[in-house]
Design a protein around this motif. Structure first.
Motif, PDB file in Angstrom:
ATOM      1  N   LEU A  88      18.691  12.465  21.500  1.00 41.20           N
ATOM      2  CA  LEU A  88      18.352  11.189  20.563  1.00 41.20           C
ATOM      3  C   LEU A  88      17.801  10.088  21.090  1.00 41.20           C
ATOM      4  N   SER A  89      18.246   9.975  22.466  1.00 37.97           N
ATOM      5  CA  SER A  89      17.703   8.855  23.062  1.00 37.97           C
ATOM      6  C   SER A  89      16.154   8.673  23.110  1.00 37.97           C
ATOM      7  N   LEU A  90      15.709   9.849  23.680  1.00 35.87           N
ATOM      8  CA  LEU A  90      14.114  10.035  24.094  1.00 35.87           C
ATOM      9  C   LEU A  90      13.425  10.038  22.584  1.00 35.87           C
ATOM     10  N   LEU A  91      14.151  10.635  21.251  1.00 30.93           N
ATOM     11  CA  LEU A  91      13.507  10.767  20.142  1.00 30.93           C
ATOM     12  C   LEU A  91      13.334   9.311  19.342  1.00 30.93           C
ATOM     13  N   THR A  92      14.414   8.439  19.623  1.00 29.30           N
ATOM     14  CA  THR A  92      14.486   6.916  19.241  1.00 29.30           C
ATOM     15  C   THR A  92      13.379   6.101  19.868  1.00 29.30           C
ATOM     16  N   ILE A  93      13.380   6.401  21.079  1.00 28.11           N
ATOM     17  CA  ILE A  93      12.325   5.670  22.228  1.00 28.11           C
ATOM     18  C   ILE A  93      10.767   5.879  21.876  1.00 28.11           C
ATOM     19  N   VAL A  94      10.595   7.284  21.781  1.00 31.57           N
ATOM     20  CA  VAL A  94       9.269   7.708  21.105  1.00 31.57           C
ATOM     21  C   VAL A  94       8.767   7.332  20.008  1.00 31.57           C
ATOM     22  N   LEU A  95       9.681   7.245  18.798  1.00 32.25           N
ATOM     23  CA  LEU A  95       9.368   6.741  17.706  1.00 32.25           C
ATOM     24  C   LEU A  95       9.220   5.362  17.616  1.00 32.25           C
ATOM     25  N   CYS A  96       9.812   4.509  18.426  1.00 36.02           N
ATOM     26  CA  CYS A  96       9.775   3.264  18.346  1.00 36.02           C
ATOM     27  C   CYS A  96       8.376   2.573  19.078  1.00 36.02           C
ATOM     28  N   LEU A  97       8.127   3.651  20.232  1.00 35.89           N
ATOM     29  CA  LEU A  97       6.847   3.254  20.830  1.00 35.89           C
ATOM     30  C   LEU A  97       5.624   3.530  19.758  1.00 35.89           C
ATOM     31  N   VAL A  98       5.510   4.785  19.072  1.00 31.06           N
ATOM     32  CA  VAL A  98       4.643   4.946  18.011  1.00 31.06           C
ATOM     33  C   VAL A  98       4.467   3.720  17.100  1.00 31.06           C
ATOM     34  N   ALA A  99       5.887   3.425  16.564  1.00 29.09           N
ATOM     35  CA  ALA A  99       5.780   2.441  15.627  1.00 29.09           C
ATOM     36  C   ALA A  99       5.171   1.051  16.139  1.00 29.09           C
ATOM     37  N   LEU A 100       5.519   0.732  17.368  1.00 24.88           N
ATOM     38  CA  LEU A 100       4.822  -0.568  17.905  1.00 24.88           C
ATOM     39  C   LEU A 100       3.284  -0.239  17.867  1.00 24.88           C
ATOM     40  N   TYR A 101       2.885   1.084  18.557  1.00 21.75           N
ATOM     41  CA  TYR A 101       1.540   1.275  18.727  1.00 21.75           C
ATOM     42  C   TYR A 101       0.558   1.018  17.358  1.00 21.75           C
ATOM     43  N   ARG A 102       1.228   1.593  16.219  1.00 21.32           N
ATOM     44  CA  ARG A 102       0.548   1.448  14.881  1.00 21.32           C
ATOM     45  C   ARG A 102       0.691   0.221  14.376  1.00 21.32           C
ATOM     46  N   ARG A 103       1.736  -0.575  14.777  1.00 21.13           N
ATOM     47  CA  ARG A 103       1.648  -2.099  14.145  1.00 21.13           C
ATOM     48  C   ARG A 103       0.479  -2.748  14.750  1.00 21.13           C
ATOM     49  N   ALA A 104       0.265  -2.380  16.156  1.00 16.14           N
ATOM     50  CA  ALA A 104      -0.423  -3.229  16.834  1.00 16.14           C
ATOM     51  C   ALA A 104      -2.118  -2.800  16.442  1.00 16.14           C
ATOM     52  N   ARG A 105      -2.402  -1.792  15.545  1.00 16.81           N
ATOM     53  CA  ARG A 105      -3.586  -1.744  15.018  1.00 16.81           C
ATOM     54  C   ARG A 105      -3.927  -2.195  13.696  1.00 16.81           C
ATOM     55  N   LEU A 106      -2.865  -3.003  13.299  1.00 18.83           N
ATOM     56  CA  LEU A 106      -3.180  -3.633  12.061  1.00 18.83           C
ATOM     57  C   LEU A 106      -3.249  -5.160  12.386  1.00 18.83           C
ATOM     58  N   PRO A 107      -3.779  -6.075  11.451  1.00 17.46           N
ATOM     59  CA  PRO A 107      -3.905  -7.359  11.507  1.00 17.46           C
ATOM     60  C   PRO A 107      -2.495  -7.927  11.467  1.00 17.46           C
ATOM     61  N   PRO A 108      -2.284  -9.101  12.306  1.00 17.93           N
ATOM     62  CA  PRO A 108      -0.966  -9.468  12.164  1.00 17.93           C
ATOM     63  C   PRO A 108      -0.281  -9.891  10.950  1.00 17.93           C
ATOM     64  N   GLU A 109      -1.189 -10.255   9.938  1.00 18.90           N
ATOM     65  CA  GLU A 109      -0.625 -10.471   8.780  1.00 18.90           C
ATOM     66  C   GLU A 109      -0.236  -9.395   8.000  1.00 18.90           C
ATOM     67  N   GLU A 110      -0.534  -8.278   8.273  1.00 15.76           N
ATOM     68  CA  GLU A 110      -0.422  -7.041   7.489  1.00 15.76           C
ATOM     69  C   GLU A 110       0.771  -6.030   8.273  1.00 15.76           C
ATOM     70  N   ARG A 111       1.267  -6.591   9.581  1.00  8.16           N
ATOM     71  CA  ARG A 111       2.311  -5.841  10.191  1.00  8.16           C
ATOM     72  C   ARG A 111       3.623  -6.134   9.537  1.00  8.16           C
ATOM     73  N   PHE A 112       4.564  -5.055   9.474  1.00  8.51           N
ATOM     74  CA  PHE A 112       5.622  -5.175   9.038  1.00  8.51           C
ATOM     75  C   PHE A 112       6.645  -5.882   9.945  1.00  8.51           C
ATOM     76  N   PHE A 113       7.455  -6.668   9.245  1.00 12.52           N
ATOM     77  CA  PHE A 113       8.666  -7.389  10.002  1.00 12.52           C
ATOM     78  C   PHE A 113       9.629  -7.738   9.256  1.00 12.52           C
ATOM     79  N   VAL A 114      10.842  -7.755   9.917  1.00 14.82           N
ATOM     80  CA  VAL A 114      12.133  -7.934   9.157  1.00 14.82           C
ATOM     81  C   VAL A 114      12.127  -9.536   9.027  1.00 14.82           C
TER      82      VAL A 114
END
Length: 329
Positions: free
Chosen positions: A116-142
């Protein structure tokens, strides 16, 4: 026409130029806290593993997957993200356990936590990478700040209102905090149920069959002794095996104890809600025995001067096997 960004530059943008979004940072910190409460002594004996473990199982893996699949703000709204996070977590965790079941690691605490730890870490890194490919104003944030401002303005408005409204707002806030606190307390500190100990014998294949009932002198016969603790605390158990010679009186329909020969005793410390199964070897040195008795004592053991039926009756649990002992010659 804008030139496409090289993947290497995108990775740099994700992990060097772009600060980690607060929602993904919270996921990572919560995961770290859960690992600390599971493996650090004293912490793992408190309610903290339950408090950190429930979100780790029911929410965080699904949230990390949703963050990886939908990096843009316009993809799905907040309610959908929240609902899918719970639903996908409930799907991911059993699937992880199913995969582990077909591996040499099995479904145990350490493989599950690592997976579960590896799965969560990998998914968070993928999410971080995919957000970086978007313009800052389009990135999801809470919008944590907006949420805080909205809650504060709802319960403590700056505009002057009636005294009754302010009192009702404070009462409502206290009621919500009390309800959440009570719910968390009920989850992490469940009411003690019936306290008992499982004490059982298994055959040489660790099944409730094929018990060694025909023994040869100076020959090893294997079985397994199991102790399951449901006493809501860690208990130190002592197991005392004996070879007995019993005589049955048909006239009085009673059994009398003629001799009681002690065998190798062992102790085992069993945490609450865990079961320990240990191998045990029977090797009689003489014939004449017709029963093997296993006595289980909890915490304390009676003095040696207590023998015979008195010692059997003083045990917390007792088991026996009827056997016949034969000589090699």
């Amino acid at each position: 026409m804008a030139q496409a960004q090289h993947p290497y530059d995108t990775i740099l943008d994700a992990f060097a130029k772009m600060s980690v979004p607060l929602d993904l940072l919270i996921c990572g910190l919560w995961l770290a806290g859960a690992l600390c409460t599971i493996y650090i002594p004293y912490l793992n004996e408190s309610f903290l593993p339950i408090l950190f473990g429930i979100p780790l199982v029911l929410f965080i893996p699904g949230y990390a997957l949703i963050a990886a699949l939908f990096p843009a703000m316009r993809d799905i709204d907040g309610i959908e993200r929240l609902a899918l996070s719970f639903g996908l977590s409930i799907a991911l965790v059993p699937l992880t356990g199913l995969i582990l079941n077909y591996t040499p690691f099995g479904i145990r605490l350490d493989p599950i936590v690592i997976s579960l730890s590896l799965l969560t870490i990998v998914l968070c890194l993928v999410a971080l990478y995919r957000r970086a490919r978007l313009p800052p104003e389009e990135r999801f944030f809470v919008p944590f700040h907006e949420l805080y401002q909205g809650i504060r303005d709802e319960f403590f408005p700056k505009a002057e209102g009636s005294r009754t409204d302010r009192i009702l707002s404070v009462i409502l806030l206290i009621a919500i905090i009390a309800a959440v606190t009570t719910t968390v307390y009920v989850i992490v500190v469940p009411k003690d149920g019936e306290k008992f100990t499982e004490f059982f014998i298994l055959g040489e294949n660790q099944k409730a069959a094929d018990y060694p009932t025909s023994l040869l002198t100076h020959t090893n016969s294997s079985l397994f002794i199991g102790v399951g603790n449901h006493e809501y605390r860690t208990v130190n158990y002592t197991v005392e095996p004996y070879f007995l010679t019993m005589t049955f009186n048909e006239k009085t329909n009673t059994t009398s104890l003629n001799s009681m020969t002690p065998l190798e005793t062992f102790t085992v410390s069993v945490p609450h809600n865990q079961t320990v199964i240990r191998p045990y070897t029977l090797s009689p040195t003489a014939t004449g025995f017709n029963r093997v008795e296993f006595l289980l004592f909890k915490d304390t053991v009676p003095d040696d001067h207590i023998t015979g039926m008195e010692r059997i009756n003083a045990s917390y649990r007792d088991l026996h096997l009827w056997v016949s002992v034969h000589s090699l010659t």
